[in-house]
Design a protein around this motif. Structure first.
Motif, PDB file in Angstrom:
ATOM      1  N   ASN A  41      -6.452 -41.801 -28.042  1.00 19.55           N
ATOM      2  CA  ASN A  41      -7.758 -41.124 -27.888  1.00 19.55           C
ATOM      3  C   ASN A  41      -8.515 -41.643 -26.660  1.00 19.55           C
ATOM      4  N   LYS A  42      -8.487 -42.976 -26.495  1.00 23.89           N
ATOM      5  CA  LYS A  42      -9.169 -43.572 -25.354  1.00 23.89           C
ATOM      6  C   LYS A  42      -8.551 -43.100 -24.044  1.00 23.89           C
ATOM      7  N   TYR A  43      -7.205 -43.150 -23.947  1.00 17.33           N
ATOM      8  CA  TYR A  43      -6.516 -42.738 -22.721  1.00 17.33           C
ATOM      9  C   TYR A  43      -6.674 -41.244 -22.484  1.00 17.33           C
ATOM     10  N   LEU A  44      -6.697 -40.465 -23.559  1.00 20.93           N
ATOM     11  CA  LEU A  44      -6.820 -39.004 -23.434  1.00 20.93           C
ATOM     12  C   LEU A  44      -8.206 -38.623 -22.881  1.00 20.93           C
ATOM     13  N   GLN A  45      -9.206 -39.312 -23.361  1.00 23.85           N
ATOM     14  CA  GLN A  45     -10.567 -39.032 -22.867  1.00 23.85           C
ATOM     15  C   GLN A  45     -10.682 -39.377 -21.381  1.00 23.85           C
ATOM     16  N   GLU A  46     -10.157 -40.523 -21.006  1.00 29.31           N
ATOM     17  CA  GLU A  46     -10.189 -40.939 -19.601  1.00 29.31           C
ATOM     18  C   GLU A  46      -9.379 -39.982 -18.740  1.00 29.31           C
ATOM     19  N   PHE A  47      -8.227 -39.549 -19.288  1.00 28.81           N
ATOM     20  CA  PHE A  47      -7.348 -38.608 -18.599  1.00 28.81           C
ATOM     21  C   PHE A  47      -8.053 -37.268 -18.359  1.00 28.81           C
ATOM     22  N   SER A  48      -8.769 -36.775 -19.343  1.00 29.31           N
ATOM     23  CA  SER A  48      -9.466 -35.478 -19.243  1.00 29.31           C
ATOM     24  C   SER A  48     -10.582 -35.535 -18.196  1.00 29.31           C
ATOM     25  N   LEU A  49     -11.378 -36.628 -18.222  1.00 36.22           N
ATOM     26  CA  LEU A  49     -12.468 -36.749 -17.245  1.00 36.22           C
ATOM     27  C   LEU A  49     -11.937 -36.838 -15.818  1.00 36.22           C
ATOM     28  N   ALA A  50     -10.874 -37.610 -15.616  1.00 36.83           N
ATOM     29  CA  ALA A  50     -10.291 -37.753 -14.285  1.00 36.83           C
ATOM     30  C   ALA A  50      -9.768 -36.417 -13.786  1.00 36.83           C
ATOM     31  N   LEU A  51      -9.098 -35.669 -14.683  1.00 40.56           N
ATOM     32  CA  LEU A  51      -8.564 -34.358 -14.295  1.00 40.56           C
ATOM     33  C   LEU A  51      -9.689 -33.399 -13.905  1.00 40.56           C
ATOM     34  N   SER A  52     -10.782 -33.391 -14.685  1.00 42.33           N
ATOM     35  CA  SER A  52     -11.905 -32.487 -14.400  1.00 42.33           C
ATOM     36  C   SER A  52     -12.529 -32.804 -13.037  1.00 42.33           C
ATOM     37  N   ASP A  53     -12.781 -34.107 -12.781  1.00 44.51           N
ATOM     38  CA  ASP A  53     -13.358 -34.489 -11.491  1.00 44.51           C
ATOM     39  C   ASP A  53     -12.410 -34.170 -10.352  1.00 44.51           C
ATOM     40  N   TRP A  54     -11.144 -34.455 -10.578  1.00 48.20           N
ATOM     41  CA  TRP A  54     -10.142 -34.236  -9.517  1.00 48.20           C
ATOM     42  C   TRP A  54     -10.024 -32.756  -9.153  1.00 48.20           C
TER      43      TRP A  54
END
Length: 600
Positions: free
Chosen positions: A76-89
């Motif tokens: 869950n922690k990695y998925l949340q970080e992954f989603s935010l990074a993808l959105s910004d990118w």
């Protein structure tokens, strides 16, 4: 300009030079502001481009961590970080390509940058699709096995290297384009600097140098007019001195005077007993002849007490001699030179008074006419001389005003424009050039200050705008700053109206002359100027605490009667405005100059 400088031509050149300076400054500011704006955008773009590399690496890292982790909380922690990074990118990528107000990015991509973005577009889309698949699968089942997302993770890792390589090329291209803009701006700044220096050289050779020649010529003419004024003043003094000689010459008028003859005889008490034909004709006596000598003289206006003294002289045999002025029966004046001689009888008593006289009417009239002619001629010359002196003084004041106006409105404004132009120069590379530029700016500031001081001393513009009181206030402050002398001003008038222009001008010049004398000769520490008035007079008083002087010695040396001396100039200016100048001084006790001007 050098042969026949005109104020209109100076104004025209001044406007041209000022417009050129203003144009160069405005263009320079526009370019600088535009460059600053572009630099902000370029800096933002380069920053976000470098950030894209970091985000792509973060996406790859999070993908690998999601594949390795088995616990739900970690995923869950990695998925949340992954989603935010993808959105910004993803959003930043679109912003760099097309511009984005939220990201403060303006789309100004060159064709090269657009081409580079096209090269990495497939890699970008592949990573986005794979990342979205991972997010979708894990959102449905956070415990999904690693094998279900392994293909998408491999896809991300596969395209990351190509994306990073392409992103590096984009960042380098952004950096090269920013450097090119800086280089171009430096070239434009140098070009504008050359134009500005050209304008300054134009101002120096076509405006300042001709203007300096004009002012120098005007000062020379002003000095010549002052010399003429001094010469005329000396002539005026000689006219006054010749006035006394003219009166002496009048006494030498040669008019034939008849010999003394008997005009009449009287008794001891003054009763007439005989009139000569000449006396009767001269006085035009007909039937109305006078009865008594002393009563007749009293009727002619002579005092009774004076006549009684003459009567008292007669019994002692003393003769009275003198001139009398009488009026005949036609009302004309008659001048007689008279001897009243008593004659005694055998017993020693007074018997008869003999009136022996001669007619001096023609001589007196000739003297009066000659005196009047000389007086009118001298008065005419004196008035003409005073009129010329007044015109010269007024001409000098007008010339001072014109020079002051030209210096303030012409040279002063041009110097200010040059100052603004120098302050607009920023592209200086070496320390030597910076020091020269700083020295030039400081020198120009001192020149502007000196021009303003000279303009104020010639004729302060505030004198015509606000009157004598504000100008004397400013004059005292300026003198106190520029010298060791403390000059103060006290206004005790409270006037609501202005004085005449020539009165204010001459009062200001008197104060200037008096303070300059105090600075040069008195060794004073303090000078006080006081302006006061009563119902009839305006009083200007200038006093100092200096060493004073001997009034008698200065009068003997001619300091009060010859032009070129400060005290003489003060008195002349006071006379010009119908004022009364009084000077008090004593050695060791200072000097006080008082000017009283009638308030008509």
């Amino acid at each position: 300009m050098s042969e026949k400088p005109k104020y209109e031509k100076l104004v025209r050149y001044y406007l041209i030079a000022l417009c050129a300076i203003a144009t160069s400054i405005i263009l320079s500011q526009i370019l600088v502001q535009k460059f600053i704006s572009e630099q902000k955008n370029d800096s933002r773009v380069i920053n976000l481009s470098g950030r894209q590399r970091m985000l792509s690496q973060k996406i790859s890292k999070c993908a690998l961590l999601l594949g390795d982790s088995t616990q739900s909380s970690q995923r869950n922690k990695y998925l949340q970080e992954f989603s935010l990074a993808l959105s910004d990118w993803r959003d930043t990528h679109l912003g760099l390509k097309n511009g984005d107000g939220n990201l403060d990015i303006i789309s100004r991509n060159s064709k090269t940058v657009q081409f580079l973005f096209q090269n990495i577009e497939q890699d970008h889309l592949a990573i986005v699709r794979a990342a979205e698949n991972i997010i979708h699968k894990l959102n449905e089942n956070i415990q999904a096995p690693t094998d279900s997302i392994k293909e998408d993770i491999d896809q991300i890792i596969k395209h990351e290297s190509a994306f990073l390589k392409g992103m590096d090329m984009i960042v380098f291209q952004y950096d090269d384009e920013a450097k090119t803009k800086v280089t171009n701006l430096q070239g434009i700044e140098i070009f504008l600097l050359v134009i500005s220096l050209g304008v300054i050289m134009f101002e120096i050779f076509f405006i300042f140098i001709p203007s300096a020649k004009t002012i120098k010529k005007t000062f020379r003419q002003l000095l010549q007019s002052e010399q003429k004024s001094k010469k005329m003043t000396l002539e005026l003094s000689s006219l006054y001195s010749s006035l006394e000689q003219a009166y002496q010459d009048l006494l030498e008028v040669d008019v034939d005077v008849e010999d003394f003859t008997i005009f009449a005889k009287c008794k001891a008490n003054g009763d007439f007993t005989y009139f000569s034909d000449k006396f009767s004709k001269l006085m035009e006596f007909e039937d109305n002849t006078p009865q008594n000598l002393f009563k007749w003289l009293q009727e002619q206006g002579y005092e009774g007490a004076y006549l009684e003294k003459i009567q008292e002289m007669m019994p002692y045999g003393k003769t009275w001699s003198g001139e009398i002025k009488v009026i005949n029966e036609m009302g004309d004046f008659v001048w007689l030179k008279v001897n009243i001689t008593p004659t005694m009888g055998d017993s020693g008593e007074l018997e008869t008074l003999m009136i022996i006289a001669t007619d001096e009417t023609e001589k007196k009239e000739a003297e009066a006419i000659s005196q009047e002619i000389n007086r009118e001629r001298i008065e005419k010359k004196v008035k003409e001389q005073q009129f010329r002196s007044a015109l010269i003084l007024e001409g000098q004041e007008e010339e001072r005003k014109r020079i002051s106006r030209d210096m303030h409105d012409g040279i002063g404004q041009l110097l200010s424009a040059m100052k603004f132009n120098l302050e607009g120069i920023h592209s200086v590379n070496t320390d030597i050039e910076r020091n020269k530029l700083k020295t030039s700016k400081d020198l120009l500031k001192n020149v502007i200050k000196e021009v303003r001081r000279i303009s104020f001393n010639l004729t302060p513009s505030a004198l015509s705008d606000y009157g004598i009181v504000p100008v004397l206030n400013k004059f005292c402050r300026e003198i106190s700053k520029l010298s060791d002398l403390q000059v103060s001003f006290e206004n005790q008038t409270g006037f609501l109206t202005r004085l005449e222009g020539k009165v204010e001008n001459n009062l200001y010049r008197i104060c200037q002359e008096a303070v300059n004398n105090a600075i040069k000769y008195s060794e004073a520490k303090e000078v006080k100027i006081t302006l006061s008035h009563n119902s009839q007079y305006l009083n200007l008083e200038i006093s100092d605490d200096g060493k004073g002087f001997d009034m008698r010695k200065l009068e003997e040396k001619g300091h009060f009667s010859a032009s070129g001396h400060g005290l003489f100039n003060i008195r002349e200016r006071a006379n010009f405005i119908n004022g009364q100048c009084t000077i008090f001084s004593e050695k060791g006790k200072g000097t006080k100059i008082s000017i009283n001007i009638p308030l008509d």
